[in-house]
Design a protein around this motif. Structure first.
Motif: not given
Ligand code: IPE
Ligand code: IPE
Ligand code: MG
Length: 239
Positions: A17-22, A31, A35, A61, A66, A69
């Motif tokens: 499940m990737d790409g939440n931050g972007r 960010r 999530h 998840a 992670n 971060r």
């Molecule tokens: C996935 O989204 C969620 C986790 C890793 C917890 P990201 O937070 O990695 O989103 P991007 O890759 O920075 O866009």
């Protein structure tokens, strides 16, 4: 619909499940909002996969990496997990068939979370529908190290002859013990890597990488991934 299994020979899907931050960044938001949206997508996709008759869904998840971060972001992910479990309890009804399990090192989580995780696993244990494995503080290498350690201890205690160790035994000491390997692994967000997800189990998985950020991922994207999967020719080393 048993169709899906019969038609595609597919029992287990993994999703990174990737790409939440972007997703959040694109909107000028912190960010953690990404999530939060990602957690909503997760609920919708679980429902959809269950409806399709899938047997196992494993979602990545939170990885063992992670933790690197910012503390603030890690805390908001922990909070979302807690909320998700609380809601699952509030909304539970006797028609629920989805079984929730956690894979990963939950021992590193807070006491409250550990307790909630144990409760939700216990509550859904007897259910006979789809199993959702939530990979949380999960790392494929960490999982393999643990399996190796367990086998080494058994050998040291004289319960196991090191010469007898085989692939099945190693599989049996992974978090996914007893489950079929993922047939299909989907990674949205445009990244094309495993990032330490199910590295042993993915030996013969089909990969579908998609250019959509996880909060924007819909059942239609899942259908699209299934369509791509249906055109793949799985050979397992044979002709
Ligand atoms: C996935 O989204 C969620 C986790 C890793 C917890 P990201 O937070 O990695 O989103 P991007 O890759 O920075 O866009
Ligand atoms: C993998 O995504 C972990 C989860 C989606 C939970 P990351 O965003 O952490 O992976 P990298 O850093 O892009 O490889
Ligand atoms: Mg990412």
């Amino acid at each position: 619909m048993d169709n899906m299994r019969a038609g595609l020979g597919l029992q287990h899907i993994g999703i990174i499940m990737d790409g939440n931050g972007r997703w959040a960044k694109k909107r000028g938001l912190p960010r953690k909002y990404g999530h939060r949206e990602g957690a909503k997508t997760f609920r919708r996709i679980v429902e959809y996969c269950d409806k399709l008759g899938l047997r196992y869904l494993t979602v990545y998840a939170f990885s063992t990496e992670n933790w690197k971060r910012p503390e603030d972001e890690v805390n908001s992910i922990m909070q979302l997990l807690e909320q998700y479990i609380d809601e699952a309890f509030e909304r539970q009804d006797e028609n629920d068939t989805v079984r929730t399990r956690f894979i990963g090192d939950v021992s590193a989580l807070s006491e409250t979370l550990k307790e909630k995780i144990a409760r939700i696993e216990q509550m859904s244990q007897g259910r006979t529908g789809m199993t959702v494995n939530v990979a949380f503080n999960y790392g494929g290498r960490d999982e393999l190290v643990r399996a190796a350690r367990q086998l080494a201890i058994q050998a040291q205690q004289g319960k196991l002859d090191p010469q007898q160790i085989n692939e099945q035994m190693l599989s049996d000491h992974l978090y996914t013990s007893g489950q079929p390997d993922p047939d299909l692994i989907i990674r949205p967000s445009g990244e094309e890597r495993l990032s330490n997800f199910l590295i042993w189990q993915a030996a013969y998985s089909e990969f579908v990488f998609m250019d959509v950020l996880w909060p924007d991922f819909t059942p239609a994207h899942l259908d699209q991934a299934l369509e791509i999967f249906s055109r793949r020719n799985r050979r397992y080393g044979q002709v």
